[in-house]
Design an enzyme around this catalytic site. Sequence first.
Site, PDB file in Angstrom:
ATOM      1  CB  SER A 109      14.102 -14.724  27.133  1.00 25.76           C
ATOM      2  OG  SER A 109      14.323 -14.884  28.506  1.00 25.76           O
ATOM      3  CG  HIS A 261      18.885 -17.179  27.731  1.00 22.46           C
ATOM      4  ND1 HIS A 261      17.726 -17.935  27.705  1.00 22.46           N
ATOM      5  CD2 HIS A 261      18.478 -15.887  27.918  1.00 22.46           C
ATOM      6  CE1 HIS A 261      16.673 -17.151  27.875  1.00 22.46           C
ATOM      7  NE2 HIS A 261      17.103 -15.912  27.997  1.00 22.46           N
TER       8      HIS A 261
END
Length: 290
Positions: A109, A261
């Site tokens: 991320s 994610h």
Amino acid sequence: METKTQPLLTPAYRKRIGELDLYYEDYPHRNPDAQVLILIHGFLSSTISFRKLIPHLAEDYHVVAIDLPGFGKSEKSKTFTYSLASYGKLVLSFIKEMGWRDVILIGHSMGGQVALHASRQDGKLISKLVLLGCCGYIKRARSTMICCSYLPFFSWGLKRWVLKKDLRNNLSGVLHNIDLVTEDMIKEYRAQFLEDGFFDSLIRLLRHREGDLKPFELNTIVHPILLIHGNDDKVIPLTTGKRLHSDLKNSRLIVYKDAGHLIMEEKPLDLARDIKQFISSEKEALQTSV
């Protein structure tokens, strides 16, 4: 049949980098010449996010995971500039202090953007990048929000708002398989929220974080890059991964089905396999060219 890797004891260390106290975990390999991998976590996370991936990578590599300043157990400095560029510079300083070269950076991320910044700042210390659910094309916070961050009690209000939120729901939102969310997982991910100075650091990150690297900046990065993205990522959509793949000229994109994610929690074995294949294939290509 899926093989299980025994969890490793956490070898925790602290190192002074300039004026900062940096927390890191070091998993050396029995081969002193083993490839060094540095794991860089994302926003609102820490080394804990790599807990399932580390044992698999440590079988073949010297693995190091760091807590970025402001997160996890690293210092919540009041003088550090909490920008992506500063984080990238800090990672490079850490590599130099440890005396390593040709390091592979693995960023998740926001940690992916940090890895990209490090790559642009001093490519000689880095051999390749692995970007997991990498964020991209996020603009700087609006000036009105930055101005509001200077208001009295803003930090108190942010802390109250975050701690009132249901972390179980938040973790479910970053996973495809919500059954993975357990009470132990909630406790481990919540721990850093209770660290002194954590929310003050978040506010400084809001003020200091520049926008993500622009396409023309991404185009200048020459390192081999492996992009891995979950098809059910609701935080950083797959379209971002595909756009990064287009702008990073020496990249390869792998998309995981049934993954969100927090891909390291859901697909540690798949990740370890693909990372190892990426590293070995690059070495083979180099040997062939020589």
